[in-house]
Design an enzyme around this catalytic site. Structure first.
Site, PDB file in Angstrom:
ATOM      1  N   ASP A 157      10.955  -2.561  -7.779  1.00 38.75           N
ATOM      2  CA  ASP A 157      11.761  -2.245  -8.962  1.00 38.75           C
ATOM      3  C   ASP A 157      12.824  -3.310  -9.188  1.00 38.75           C
ATOM      4  O   ASP A 157      13.461  -3.339 -10.235  1.00 38.75           O
ATOM      5  CB  ASP A 157      12.446  -0.879  -8.784  1.00 38.75           C
ATOM      6  CG  ASP A 157      11.536   0.262  -9.192  1.00 38.75           C
ATOM      7  OD1 ASP A 157      10.428   0.001  -9.703  1.00 38.75           O
ATOM      8  OD2 ASP A 157      11.935   1.432  -8.995  1.00 38.75           O
ATOM      9  N   ASP A 216       2.537   6.090 -10.575  1.00 40.68           N
ATOM     10  CA  ASP A 216       3.812   5.990  -9.867  1.00 40.68           C
ATOM     11  C   ASP A 216       3.956   7.104  -8.833  1.00 40.68           C
ATOM     12  O   ASP A 216       3.224   8.098  -8.866  1.00 40.68           O
ATOM     13  CB  ASP A 216       4.949   6.078 -10.911  1.00 40.68           C
ATOM     14  CG  ASP A 216       6.178   5.300 -10.490  1.00 40.68           C
ATOM     15  OD1 ASP A 216       6.326   5.023  -9.285  1.00 40.68           O
ATOM     16  OD2 ASP A 216       6.998   4.977 -11.373  1.00 40.68           O
TER      17      ASP A 216
END
Ligand code: GLA
Length: 747
Positions: free
Chosen positions: A561, A499
């Site tokens: 997301d 990430d």
């Protein structure tokens, strides 16, 4: 004329030979013409005999000859470089358009005078040291290298052009070498630069933001500069390093289109400029605001690669060429063409609130539903600063004792011991990292405050309570390689989610961004080469780094997301303009959706996620209703059955969610033996009635058996493609069909 003397004086004798490399033709002489061509595409340019500048002739569909462009009445303020369609526009000699290359010399001036000196052709393709690049052997690709030299600054430029005939694509980059004694500064470097004639064109790019990536943005190319850039330090959610150019008449399935993608993860700039002549300059490369790269005597600067694909079969055809290029000649990951396991990711279900017992429980719940990979997301590390919320522990890659009293290894063994429902498979384990970042609340920051990107005494702006490590520093690169590698060696970890959750603010110098990227690629190259069996997934607060640079190392990227089914349809269709669905990570989450609060049916969310290579659940199975619990195993087994088609099929966007209440897309295997249709109805309306869904990529003469939805029928390819399917939609918003197609006769 000086230029004429240069031409004869500098031409090496080997440059006078004829190319015998496939797909590259050179019409030789002191001012040669070059053509890279296959049955589908032609890329042509030549050397101007007077200026020794490179003149662009054509990029697009196959053309047997070159047609010189009319340069019109040249009266006015221009000189010999002005009214020209240029291939590698430098600056300071009267070409008033934006240059591809802009170099400041030790004298302070920024004039460059690159002139042709020779060329080479090679079967295959040389690598791009330190940078991601397409690759291939002599059956895949041929390369032309054109040499230019600026005698005033003693800087050479070598332009690399590679043709990939199977993918209707051209790749370009260039290398600058300082052969003089003074340091120069590269201020601007656009790897792709061409000038197109006066044609009506639309520019299509992917704009967005966090949780709203890849919205298709189409507008006509007017006079002046129009473009977009990322100055976020990364490719970013805001603008993807991709665009397409096409006449206004081009649609998804018809008409010419060229797509351009930069293989790079840092700040970038795309510029399309229509000038007084109506000609259109097309530039794609590094962002000048984040460059100022010092070129020391003897040094070589390599520009990141740009690939461009052409199709006459609309935007779907253009995307298919890019997809096949990326899958076969860009990605180096072992898993790129493999079926991916259905997974459950802990993030939306548990966030930071867990320990090894609750995680093993979650993994058991996942296995009971049919998931084969369990991903422990954020929150597992940090000793002095345990990662129990997002302000703590980033940078300290040590398993938290409180959450894992026995350590990571025994916990992973417990997960590995779980059997997946209705199979003998054991659960695979995956782990989340954010290696490029640090919280000030960490041992790492306490020890090495100078390892972060910062600009002198300027404030170090915090975002999500974190700072960015300076990956341009070799000690930071080593730290990441050692700590991440150490964790991977300490337990049976077979998947990594990498990430990256903020942009770059205060940089020590503009060049720090490119130095960071070179460091990042070194780190990732090192870790992925050492752990080739790990399935790596990139993520940057969703799709903040969905770019072709990282696809070289990682087979998949977390697309957004935003896991809402409807938002995801738009994001995934947009992302597919450039990147193959096989490279997208897509999950089914709980409703109301965590990011936007919408409620959509489970079947709809699952159908949307099934269009991607990596499918997963991102919820706590304990919160499911019995009805949902009963549905999910069937959804997963259908997804697993069609996953090989999603990974290996050609993708056709049949109707876009922005344009139709009935968006649809399909995958067809290249040999037309099988396919799968995804069809959606967004809003329930009485009228108008849905249009027929006309399929693509099938064999017109063959018969196909359709299964799924209300279909259990056999039709010929011609009927499916020309009459189309008439789908009956039940009442209610957000309906979906997944229909499998299998060739049963003919072919
Ligand atoms: C980012 C990612 C999410 C999740 C969280 C964890 O927001 O995009 O998927 O991993 O970080 O902190």
């Amino acid at each position: 004329m000086v230029a004429k003397k240069l031409a004869l004086g500098l031409l090496p004798t080997w440059a006078l030979g004829q190319s015998n490399v496939k797909w590259i033709t050179v019409e030789d002489g002191p001012a040669p013409s070059f053509s890279l061509a296959s049955s589908g595409i032609s890329y042509q340019f030549h050397v101007d005999p007077y200026t020794l500048d490179l003149i662009h002739d054509h990029w697009g569909g196959y053309a047997a000859e070159t047609v010189p462009q009319d340069t019109g009445n040249r009266n006015g303020w221009g000189g010999p470089y002005t009214y020209r369609l240029r291939e590698f526009p430098d600056s300071g000699r009267g070409d008033f358009r934006t240059p591809a290359i802009h170099i400041q010399h030790a004298t302070g001036d920024t004039v460059s005078a690159f002139a042709y000196t020779g060329y080479e052709v090679k079967a295959g393709k040389p690598g791009l040291p330190g940078l991601p690049a397409t690759y291939g052997n002599e059956d895949d690709v041929s390369t032309l290298i054109v040499h230019l030299y600026d005698e005033y600054s003693a800087i050479s430029a070598d332009l690399y052009y590679s043709i990939f005939p199977k993918h209707n694509s051209i790749a370009r980059s260039f290398r600058l070498t300082n052969k003089g004694n003074n340091t120069a500064t590269v201020q601007r470097a656009s790897s792709w630069s061409i000038d197109m004639p006066n044609e009506e064109l639309d520019l299509i790019d992917l704009r967005g933001d966090w949780a709203g990536e890849a919205h298709i943005n189409r507008r006509s190319v007017g006079f002046g500069e129009q473009g977009f850039r990322s100055t976020a330090g990364y490719s970013s959610h805001f603008h993807n390093p991709f665009f397409a150019l096409a006449p206004p008449s081009t649609t998804e399935l018809q008409g010419p289109a060229t797509g351009y993608a930069l293989l790079y993860t840092g700040s970038f700039a795309a510029n399309v400029e229509r000038w007084s002549t109506g000609w259109v300059r097309v530039l794609l490369g590094l962002n000048p605001l984040h460059l100022s790269w010092p070129l020391e005597p003897g040094d070589t600067f390599i520009s990141p690669e740009v690939v461009s694909a052409y199709s006459y079969r609309g935007f779907s055809g253009m995307s298919q060429s890019l997809h096949s290029l990326f899958k076969n000649q860009l990605s180096r990951a072992n898993q790129t063409l493999e079926t991916r396991p259905a997974l459950l990711n802990s993030w939306e279900g548990l966030k930071f609130d867990y320990n090894s017992t609750s995680m093993v429980e979650l993994a058991k719940g996942a296995a009971d539903l049919g998931c084969r990979l369990f991903v422990n997301d954020d929150g597992w590390f940090g000793t002095d600063y345990p990662r129990d919320n997002d302000s703590l522990g980033l940078g300290d890659w040590v398993p938290q004792e409180k959450k894992f009293p026995e350590g990571l290894g025994p916990y992973v063994d417990d997960v590995n011991a779980i059997t997946v429902a209705n199979s003998s498979d054991k659960m695979i384990f995956g782990l989340w990292f954010e290696p490029e970042m640090v919280n000030p609340n960490s041992d790492l920051y306490a020890e090495h405050p100078d390892w972060v990107l910062h600009a002198g005494s300027h404030n170090r702006t915090l975002l999500r309570s974190q700072l960015v490590l300076n990956l341009g520093l070799p000690e930071v690169q080593e730290y990441i390689i050692t700590t991440v590698g150490g964790i991977l060696d300490s337990a049976n970890i077979k998947y990594v989610k990498w990430d990256n959750n903020r942009g770059q603010h205060e940089l020590p110098s503009p060049a720090a961004n490119h130095a960071y990227m070179l460091g990042l690629y070194r780190v990732i190259d090192n870790l992925t080469s050492a752990h080739p069996d790990v399935l790596w997934e990139g993520c940057a607060s969703g799709g903040g780094r969905f770019d072709a640079g990282l696809l070289h190392y990682w087979p998949q990227t977390w697309t957004s997301d935003n896991t809402d089914g409807l938002s995801r349809l738009q994001i995934q269709f947009g992302t597919s303009y450039a990147y193959p669905p096989s490279s997208m990570g897509c999950h089914v989450s709980a409703v109301p959706n965590d990011q936007i609060g919408r409620i959509t049916p489970l079947a709809f969310r699952s159908a949307v996620a099934s269009m991607c290579g990596s499918y997963g659940l991102e919820l706590d199975p304990k919160d499911l209703t019995q009805e949902e619990r009963d549905m999910i195993p069937g959804m997963i087994s259908l997804q697993q059955e069609i996953n090989p088609l999603v990974i290996n099929g050609d993708f056709y966007r049949l109707a876009l969610p922005e344009q139709s209440n009935w968006p649809a897309a399909m995958f067809a295997l290249p040999d037309a033996s099988a396919g799968v249709l995804f069809a959606f109805r967004i809003r329930s309306e009485t009228k108008p009635l849905p249009p027929p869904v006309k399929l693509r990529g099938l064999d017109a003469d063959a018969k196909y058996k359709l299964t799924g939805g209300s279909f259990n029928a056999t039709f010929s390819g011609s009927t499916l493609m020309n009459t189309g399917l008439s789908l009956k939609w039940p009442n209610g918003d957000y309906q979906s069909y997944i229909i499998k197609l299998e060739r049963v006769e003919g072919g």
